[in-house]
Design a protein around this motif. Structure first.
Motif, PDB file in Angstrom:
ATOM      1  N   SER A 136       0.668  -1.314   0.002  1.00 43.90           N
ATOM      2  CA  SER A 136       0.136  -0.002  -0.063  1.00 43.90           C
ATOM      3  C   SER A 136       0.982   1.234  -0.026  1.00 43.90           C
ATOM      4  CB  SER A 136      -0.905   0.067   1.240  1.00 43.90           C
ATOM      5  OG  SER A 136      -0.042   0.225   2.412  1.00 43.90           O
ATOM      6  N   SER A 137       0.265   2.343  -0.323  1.00 48.44           N
ATOM      7  CA  SER A 137       0.806   3.819  -0.441  1.00 48.44           C
ATOM      8  C   SER A 137       0.928   4.474   1.055  1.00 48.44           C
ATOM      9  CB  SER A 137       0.269   4.538  -1.486  1.00 48.44           C
ATOM     10  OG  SER A 137       0.811   5.730  -1.412  1.00 48.44           O
ATOM     11  N   VAL A 138       2.084   5.168   1.218  1.00 51.14           N
ATOM     12  CA  VAL A 138       2.095   5.830   2.337  1.00 51.14           C
ATOM     13  C   VAL A 138       1.148   7.338   2.149  1.00 51.14           C
ATOM     14  CG1 VAL A 138       4.247   6.972   1.618  1.00 51.14           C
ATOM     15  CG2 VAL A 138       3.663   6.746   4.187  1.00 51.14           C
ATOM     16  N   TYR A 139       0.861   7.711   0.797  1.00 52.51           N
ATOM     17  CA  TYR A 139       0.400   8.972   0.590  1.00 52.51           C
ATOM     18  C   TYR A 139      -0.850   9.472   1.430  1.00 52.51           C
ATOM     19  CZ  TYR A 139      -1.097  12.786  -2.261  1.00 52.51           C
ATOM     20  OH  TYR A 139      -1.568  14.013  -2.685  1.00 52.51           O
ATOM     21  N   GLN A 140      -1.931   8.601   1.450  1.00 47.87           N
ATOM     22  CA  GLN A 140      -3.219   8.782   2.341  1.00 47.87           C
ATOM     23  C   GLN A 140      -2.716   9.075   3.639  1.00 47.87           C
ATOM     24  OE1 GLN A 140      -5.550   9.435   0.779  1.00 47.87           O
ATOM     25  NE2 GLN A 140      -5.324   8.764  -1.170  1.00 47.87           N
ATOM     26  N   ARG A 141      -1.902   8.156   4.341  1.00 48.96           N
ATOM     27  CA  ARG A 141      -1.465   8.077   5.782  1.00 48.96           C
ATOM     28  C   ARG A 141      -0.554   9.446   6.026  1.00 48.96           C
ATOM     29  NH1 ARG A 141       2.574   6.788   8.439  1.00 48.96           N
ATOM     30  NH2 ARG A 141       3.577   5.195   7.176  1.00 48.96           N
ATOM     31  N   ALA A 142       0.216   9.747   5.147  1.00 46.64           N
ATOM     32  CA  ALA A 142       1.094  11.039   5.093  1.00 46.64           C
ATOM     33  C   ALA A 142       0.227  12.180   5.261  1.00 46.64           C
ATOM     34  CB  ALA A 142       2.050  10.999   4.014  1.00 46.64           C
ATOM     35  N   TYR A 143      -0.704  12.341   4.469  1.00 47.55           N
ATOM     36  CA  TYR A 143      -1.468  13.679   4.542  1.00 47.55           C
ATOM     37  C   TYR A 143      -2.841  13.592   5.308  1.00 47.55           C
ATOM     38  CZ  TYR A 143       2.241  15.038   1.158  1.00 47.55           C
ATOM     39  OH  TYR A 143       3.317  15.162   0.478  1.00 47.55           O
ATOM     40  N   GLU A 144      -2.986  12.591   6.161  1.00 45.80           N
ATOM     41  CA  GLU A 144      -4.262  12.411   6.828  1.00 45.80           C
ATOM     42  C   GLU A 144      -4.740  13.697   7.577  1.00 45.80           C
ATOM     43  OE1 GLU A 144      -6.893   8.858   8.651  1.00 45.80           O
ATOM     44  OE2 GLU A 144      -4.308   9.051   9.170  1.00 45.80           O
ATOM     45  N   ASP A 145      -3.720  14.250   8.197  1.00 48.31           N
ATOM     46  CA  ASP A 145      -4.094  15.233   9.302  1.00 48.31           C
ATOM     47  C   ASP A 145      -4.115  16.654   8.587  1.00 48.31           C
ATOM     48  OD1 ASP A 145      -1.341  15.427   8.338  1.00 48.31           O
ATOM     49  OD2 ASP A 145      -0.431  16.189  10.159  1.00 48.31           O
ATOM     50  N   VAL A 146      -3.917  16.727   7.167  1.00 42.56           N
ATOM     51  CA  VAL A 146      -4.149  18.038   6.490  1.00 42.56           C
ATOM     52  C   VAL A 146      -5.380  17.630   5.326  1.00 42.56           C
ATOM     53  CG1 VAL A 146      -1.962  19.105   7.074  1.00 42.56           C
ATOM     54  CG2 VAL A 146      -2.330  17.641   4.872  1.00 42.56           C
ATOM     55  N   SER A 147      -5.810  16.660   5.343  1.00 42.88           N
ATOM     56  CA  SER A 147      -6.974  16.192   4.234  1.00 42.88           C
ATOM     57  C   SER A 147      -8.180  17.075   4.839  1.00 42.88           C
ATOM     58  CB  SER A 147      -6.944  14.874   4.006  1.00 42.88           C
ATOM     59  OG  SER A 147      -7.629  14.260   5.204  1.00 42.88           O
ATOM     60  N   LEU A 148      -9.048  17.272   3.831  1.00 45.84           N
ATOM     61  CA  LEU A 148     -10.186  17.969   4.080  1.00 45.84           C
ATOM     62  C   LEU A 148     -11.423  16.889   3.849  1.00 45.84           C
ATOM     63  CD1 LEU A 148     -11.847  20.546   4.194  1.00 45.84           C
ATOM     64  CD2 LEU A 148     -11.718  20.828   1.781  1.00 45.84           C
ATOM     65  N   ASP A 149     -12.239  17.018   5.007  1.00 49.38           N
ATOM     66  CA  ASP A 149     -13.555  16.050   4.837  1.00 49.38           C
ATOM     67  C   ASP A 149     -14.453  16.857   4.274  1.00 49.38           C
ATOM     68  OD1 ASP A 149     -15.938  14.470   5.189  1.00 49.38           O
ATOM     69  OD2 ASP A 149     -15.588  14.523   7.295  1.00 49.38           O
ATOM     70  N   ALA A 150     -14.712  16.628   3.003  1.00 46.10           N
ATOM     71  CA  ALA A 150     -15.593  17.622   2.021  1.00 46.10           C
ATOM     72  C   ALA A 150     -17.225  17.451   2.500  1.00 46.10           C
ATOM     73  CB  ALA A 150     -15.801  16.797   0.531  1.00 46.10           C
ATOM     74  N   GLU A 151     -17.650  16.536   3.069  1.00 43.32           N
ATOM     75  CA  GLU A 151     -19.074  16.382   3.640  1.00 43.32           C
ATOM     76  C   GLU A 151     -19.135  17.484   4.957  1.00 43.32           C
ATOM     77  OE1 GLU A 151     -20.530  12.489   4.093  1.00 43.32           O
ATOM     78  OE2 GLU A 151     -20.280  12.108   2.135  1.00 43.32           O
ATOM     79  N   ALA A 152     -18.176  17.332   5.773  1.00 40.56           N
ATOM     80  CA  ALA A 152     -18.069  18.119   7.006  1.00 40.56           C
ATOM     81  C   ALA A 152     -17.900  19.326   6.736  1.00 40.56           C
ATOM     82  CB  ALA A 152     -17.001  17.617   7.969  1.00 40.56           C
TER      83      ALA A 152
END
Length: 168
Positions: A136-152
């Motif tokens: 698996s890729s580290v990309y999603q975990r790497a940017y999890e804390d700065v990602s935007l929850d579109a629905e919220a």
């Protein structure tokens, strides 16, 4: 004996699946040397212009009316004026925005700088053992804390009274 052979068989299957290469969904490195299938644009159909004076002067490497213009076509489809793309400079209506955005200066090498910082961060926060095993890729975990929850975020803006588009 049966239990041992079952465990040995499962271990062999896991070893084989680990060698499969895994998903390349978030692998941003270029892994093939062939042509980019999205970089090939079809030419426009040949047609006789209403006035031959509108044809550009024939020059080697010059523009042709059948050359693809994806940006201009997109602007026209969205209701804009594709001729404005050829305008040089910033429109008068956007001068204040540009002045505010560049008030502290600009960095011409910002893309290279950010790419290097990103690579260093992902090296320090590399894939964990299980992520290496399953590919698996580290990309999603790497940017999890700065990602935007579109629905919220949409709910937040709606509660603040902003007009938002509807979403499923």
């Amino acid at each position: 004996m049966r239990k041992a052979s079952l465990i040995l068989g499962m271990a062999a299957m896991m070893a084989l699946t680990a060698c499969a290469g895994g998903s390349k969904l978030n692998n941003f490195r270029k892994v093939q040397s062939g042509p980019d299938e999205f970089g090939i644009l079809p030419t426009k159909p040949l047609s006789m212009p209403p006035d031959l004076a509108v044809l550009p002067q024939p020059t080697p490497g010059g523009a042709n009316i059948t050359d693809p213009t994806p940006k201009g076509d997109a602007v026209a489809v969205l209701g804009g004026n594709p001729a404005r793309l050829a305008d040089q400079g910033v429109a008068a209506a956007d001068q204040a925005l540009i002045a505010h955005a560049t008030r502290q200066g600009t960095d011409p090498a910002i893309r290279e700088d950010l790419a290097q910082r990103d690579a260093r961060w992902r090296e320090r926060n590399g894939r964990r053992l299980i992520e290496r095993i399953i590919g698996s890729s580290v990309y999603q975990r790497a940017y999890e804390d700065v990602s935007l929850d579109a629905e919220a975020e949409q709910v937040r803006w709606q509660r603040a009274g902003a007009i938002t588009s509807t979403a499923p």
